[in-house]
Motif scaffolding. Structure first.
Motif, PDB file in Angstrom:
ATOM      1  N   GLY A 162      -6.366  14.223   6.337  1.00  0.00           N
ATOM      2  CA  GLY A 162      -4.956  13.816   6.263  1.00  0.00           C
ATOM      3  C   GLY A 162      -4.686  12.857   5.127  1.00  0.00           C
ATOM      4  O   GLY A 162      -5.412  12.828   4.131  1.00  0.00           O
ATOM      5  N   ASP A 163      -3.626  12.066   5.235  1.00  0.00           N
ATOM      6  CA  ASP A 163      -3.254  11.136   4.187  1.00  0.00           C
ATOM      7  C   ASP A 163      -4.084   9.855   4.295  1.00  0.00           C
ATOM      8  O   ASP A 163      -4.612   9.528   5.350  1.00  0.00           O
ATOM      9  CB  ASP A 163      -1.765  10.790   4.283  1.00  0.00           C
ATOM     10  CG  ASP A 163      -0.889  11.974   3.890  1.00  0.00           C
ATOM     11  OD1 ASP A 163      -1.445  12.959   3.372  1.00  0.00           O
ATOM     12  OD2 ASP A 163       0.321  11.901   4.091  1.00  0.00           O
ATOM     13  N   MET A 164      -4.200   9.161   3.173  1.00  0.00           N
ATOM     14  CA  MET A 164      -4.899   7.882   3.176  1.00  0.00           C
ATOM     15  C   MET A 164      -3.989   6.830   2.592  1.00  0.00           C
ATOM     16  O   MET A 164      -3.167   7.105   1.738  1.00  0.00           O
ATOM     17  CB  MET A 164      -6.171   7.962   2.337  1.00  0.00           C
ATOM     18  CG  MET A 164      -7.326   8.411   3.178  1.00  0.00           C
ATOM     19  SD  MET A 164      -8.891   7.689   2.725  1.00  0.00           S
ATOM     20  CE  MET A 164      -8.577   6.822   1.257  1.00  0.00           C
ATOM     21  N   THR A 165      -4.176   5.590   3.057  1.00  0.00           N
ATOM     22  CA  THR A 165      -3.390   4.489   2.528  1.00  0.00           C
ATOM     23  C   THR A 165      -4.187   3.831   1.416  1.00  0.00           C
ATOM     24  O   THR A 165      -5.324   3.422   1.600  1.00  0.00           O
ATOM     25  CB  THR A 165      -3.077   3.485   3.650  1.00  0.00           C
ATOM     26  OG1 THR A 165      -2.310   4.178   4.630  1.00  0.00           O
ATOM     27  CG2 THR A 165      -2.273   2.319   3.130  1.00  0.00           C
ATOM     28  N   VAL A 166      -3.585   3.780   0.239  1.00  0.00           N
ATOM     29  CA  VAL A 166      -4.287   3.304  -0.944  1.00  0.00           C
ATOM     30  C   VAL A 166      -3.452   2.229  -1.606  1.00  0.00           C
ATOM     31  O   VAL A 166      -2.236   2.347  -1.691  1.00  0.00           O
ATOM     32  CB  VAL A 166      -4.498   4.473  -1.938  1.00  0.00           C
ATOM     33  CG1 VAL A 166      -5.196   3.991  -3.190  1.00  0.00           C
ATOM     34  CG2 VAL A 166      -5.276   5.603  -1.286  1.00  0.00           C
ATOM     35  N   ASN A 167      -4.097   1.155  -2.054  1.00  0.00           N
ATOM     36  CA  ASN A 167      -3.396   0.126  -2.807  1.00  0.00           C
ATOM     37  C   ASN A 167      -3.375   0.529  -4.274  1.00  0.00           C
ATOM     38  O   ASN A 167      -4.273   0.212  -5.044  1.00  0.00           O
ATOM     39  CB  ASN A 167      -4.076  -1.227  -2.608  1.00  0.00           C
ATOM     40  CG  ASN A 167      -3.304  -2.338  -3.296  1.00  0.00           C
ATOM     41  OD1 ASN A 167      -2.583  -2.088  -4.267  1.00  0.00           O
ATOM     42  ND2 ASN A 167      -3.435  -3.544  -2.796  1.00  0.00           N
ATOM     43  N   LEU A 168      -2.325   1.265  -4.659  1.00  0.00           N
ATOM     44  CA  LEU A 168      -2.252   1.780  -6.028  1.00  0.00           C
ATOM     45  C   LEU A 168      -1.977   0.673  -7.041  1.00  0.00           C
ATOM     46  O   LEU A 168      -2.309   0.816  -8.209  1.00  0.00           O
ATOM     47  CB  LEU A 168      -1.178   2.859  -6.131  1.00  0.00           C
ATOM     48  CG  LEU A 168      -1.539   4.221  -5.531  1.00  0.00           C
ATOM     49  CD1 LEU A 168      -0.399   5.203  -5.731  1.00  0.00           C
ATOM     50  CD2 LEU A 168      -2.811   4.787  -6.150  1.00  0.00           C
ATOM     51  N   ASP A 201       0.835  -1.193   0.000  1.00  0.00           N
ATOM     52  CA  ASP A 201       0.000   0.000   0.000  1.00  0.00           C
ATOM     53  C   ASP A 201       0.874   1.248   0.000  1.00  0.00           C
ATOM     54  O   ASP A 201       2.035   1.223   0.385  1.00  0.00           O
ATOM     55  CB  ASP A 201      -0.917   0.013   1.230  1.00  0.00           C
ATOM     56  CG  ASP A 201      -2.003  -1.043   1.114  1.00  0.00           C
ATOM     57  OD1 ASP A 201      -2.139  -1.634   0.019  1.00  0.00           O
ATOM     58  OD2 ASP A 201      -2.698  -1.282   2.107  1.00  0.00           O
ATOM     59  N   MET A 202       0.299   2.345  -0.441  1.00  0.00           N
ATOM     60  CA  MET A 202       1.002   3.620  -0.433  1.00  0.00           C
ATOM     61  C   MET A 202       0.144   4.648   0.265  1.00  0.00           C
ATOM     62  O   MET A 202      -1.072   4.578   0.225  1.00  0.00           O
ATOM     63  CB  MET A 202       1.288   4.099  -1.855  1.00  0.00           C
ATOM     64  CG  MET A 202       2.589   3.554  -2.353  1.00  0.00           C
ATOM     65  SD  MET A 202       3.521   4.670  -3.365  1.00  0.00           S
ATOM     66  CE  MET A 202       2.423   5.936  -3.780  1.00  0.00           C
ATOM     67  N   THR A 203       0.804   5.611   0.885  1.00  0.00           N
ATOM     68  CA  THR A 203       0.086   6.676   1.551  1.00  0.00           C
ATOM     69  C   THR A 203      -0.028   7.853   0.588  1.00  0.00           C
ATOM     70  O   THR A 203       0.968   8.336   0.068  1.00  0.00           O
ATOM     71  CB  THR A 203       0.822   7.084   2.833  1.00  0.00           C
ATOM     72  OG1 THR A 203       0.869   5.939   3.679  1.00  0.00           O
ATOM     73  CG2 THR A 203       0.087   8.201   3.547  1.00  0.00           C
ATOM     74  N   VAL A 204      -1.249   8.261   0.334  1.00  0.00           N
ATOM     75  CA  VAL A 204      -1.513   9.280  -0.673  1.00  0.00           C
ATOM     76  C   VAL A 204      -2.366  10.371  -0.053  1.00  0.00           C
ATOM     77  O   VAL A 204      -3.287  10.081   0.717  1.00  0.00           O
ATOM     78  CB  VAL A 204      -2.265   8.659  -1.873  1.00  0.00           C
ATOM     79  CG1 VAL A 204      -2.542   9.707  -2.930  1.00  0.00           C
ATOM     80  CG2 VAL A 204      -1.478   7.505  -2.467  1.00  0.00           C
TER      81      VAL A 204
END
Lengths: 321, 321
Positions: free
Chosen positions: B248-254, A249-252
């Motif tokens: 704030g930031d969100m964790t996304v599975n890009l 996962d990445m923080t976006v």
């Protein structure tokens, strides 16, 4: 037959069973295959894949019971084997078929072997002017063409490709052909030199680009840093094409995506025929991307070299024409 | 003049200075203003805003030195005051002008006051058939229209709106007008009832939707859970419109975004004229969204009520016509 096999790591097998084509599929004798970053990820456990990896290949059709016209043809092959009957396939999105198997990636043995199987409809005959070395780039070049299939790149657009890996260099050449104002942001002057020879602007310095100044960013690093640069330089209402997969996962910061009305588009497999045309017309330079060659018997050493930092394309040869 | 002022929390002031319009701006006597979730966030510190909040207003032009034709007109107002001369403005993207101030949000006092200032070009005269109650929804309804400005929604598309807050209900009504096959996923049966009256399908159960089954998801919850539902149900090559900002930031599975070639589009302020037309034609029901009314002297209580969970639109009245 000889094969490289993933099963808790990679091993070489001398006597892996030669496959027998089911109805609708051809048996293809593999000539040579390129090592892709995805292959390196598969060895580390990506997709929990077991079997023969490899999907950037050129081969000759050896058996095709219902399509004798194919026999003896030199071919590239689309890697997704779709069911052909589900709603996704009927909507003409076979590369997204939920039942699909994928050559050397998902429940289908791939191209680091003497032979492989693919459905007839996945095969694309190669014109003689496309060499075997060019042919192994049809698949990744098709993936680069997918960008133009998904979005309209205008000749007046300011475009940046982040990443000078193999896919970045292919994306850059495909995008440059649109006439857009392209700059490639990389880390390796030797790789960027390949593009500079074709008159493509390159830089190793992210600060070259003002914030919010670029219409289209193609993110081909697959790293959080590459994504952050893309976010910083894309203009409001601009587009970021995500061309690489990311580890986990990445923080976006999605709020900035909303406020700036940015479009993010994931981009994967693309159309083969345009890629073959571009190679046949010598519009894309791919031979310079090949950095090392091995026979399949030295396949483990080939993978080891491919995994070294900054390495370009490593080719494994199975058979001669 | 009377005003609600943010400065380390919210307070009511009886004698806040009445503003004097600079060249190019009109002085507007505010009739009434809706409390938006953004206002609640500003009170908590979003954008580090200090001054008068409020941007969903209806007012009457009281002074407009170079545009005497505007005086006495009842107006809604676009909230971004752009510079008009930078490259972004010249490219016809004034809502993204990097020098812009934003009414009640960013370096410009807003509409919870007896008077406000806006540039002439931001003002839209309201036809008599649009009531004051309807008029305070012009701004959020324009934001809902922005979806159709950004993407092509086909009548055959399967569309889901996640979230039954105020913006979700407006987006749903705008999308339903396209003829698409729309379902709204919410949590509050009373709010969903407003849509059901208009024949819009609603559900409180995310599992209603099969994975990878929806062409377009409009995410209007602004929560990680809403985004995760959107990711789960959008089909390969489908689109997710992000209509809410996120904390704030969100964790996304890009990687899944890449593999499924999903498009994410951020969406913010939209065009006022279509919103006014839709309200004038009674195509969008907004009055039912008003749940409480206060005078500005009771403004702090109004904000307190607006912050209670599941609350619909709270209106603050400044002046009569």
């Amino acid at each position: 037959m000889r094969a490289l096999v993933i099963d808790n790591g990679l091993r070489f097998e001398k006597d892996y069973p030669t496959p027998t084509p089911p109805r609708g599929e051809a048996l293809i004798r593999v000539l040579q295959t390129g090592i892709c970053n995805t292959d390196l990820e598969l060895v580390k456990g990506y997709m929990s894949f077991t079997g023969v990896p490899g999907h950037e290949f050129v081969g000759v059709v050896e058996r095709a019971d219902d399509r004798p016209d194919l026999i003896g043809q030199r071919v590239a092959g689309e890697i997704n084997a779709a069911c052909g009957v589900c709603p996704t396939c009927c909507a003409n999105r076979p590369t997204h078929c939920p039942q699909r198997t994928t050559l050397g990636i998902d429940r289908r043995d791939g191209a680091f072997a003497d032979y492989l199987l693919l459905p007839y409809e996945n095969l694309h005959a190669l014109p003689d002017v496309v060499s075997n070395d060019q042919a192994i780039f049809v698949e990744p070049l098709a993936a680069a063409c997918e960008i133009l299939q998904q979005i309209h790149v205008r000749p007046t657009d300011r475009v940046v490709v982040t990443g000078d890996g193999k896919l970045g260099l292919l994306c850059a050449q495909v995008l440059a052909a649109t006439g857009c104002y392209l700059t490639v942001l990389g880390r390796h002057t030797d790789k960027l030199q390949i593009l500079a020879r074709h008159g493509i602007e390159t830089t190793t310095e992210p600060q070259t680009f003002a914030p919010a100044s670029i219409d289209l960013v193609v993110e081909a690093t697959g790293t959080p840093g590459g994504f952050e640069t893309a976010r910083r330089i894309v203009r409001p209402r601009g587009t970021i094409v995500l061309k690489s997969t990311y580890h986990g996962d990445m923080t976006v910061n999605l709020t900035m995506v909303v406020v700036d009305e940015v479009t993010l588009i994931g981009s994967r497999c693309g159309p083969f025929e345009p890629a073959i045309r571009l190679l046949a017309n010598k519009q894309i330079e791919v031979e310079a991307l090949i950095q090392a060659r091995y026979s399949i018997d030295e396949g483990l050493a080939a993978f080891e070299q491919a995994a070294t930092k900054g390495m370009m394309k490593v080719v494994i040869t199975m058979n001669s024409d």
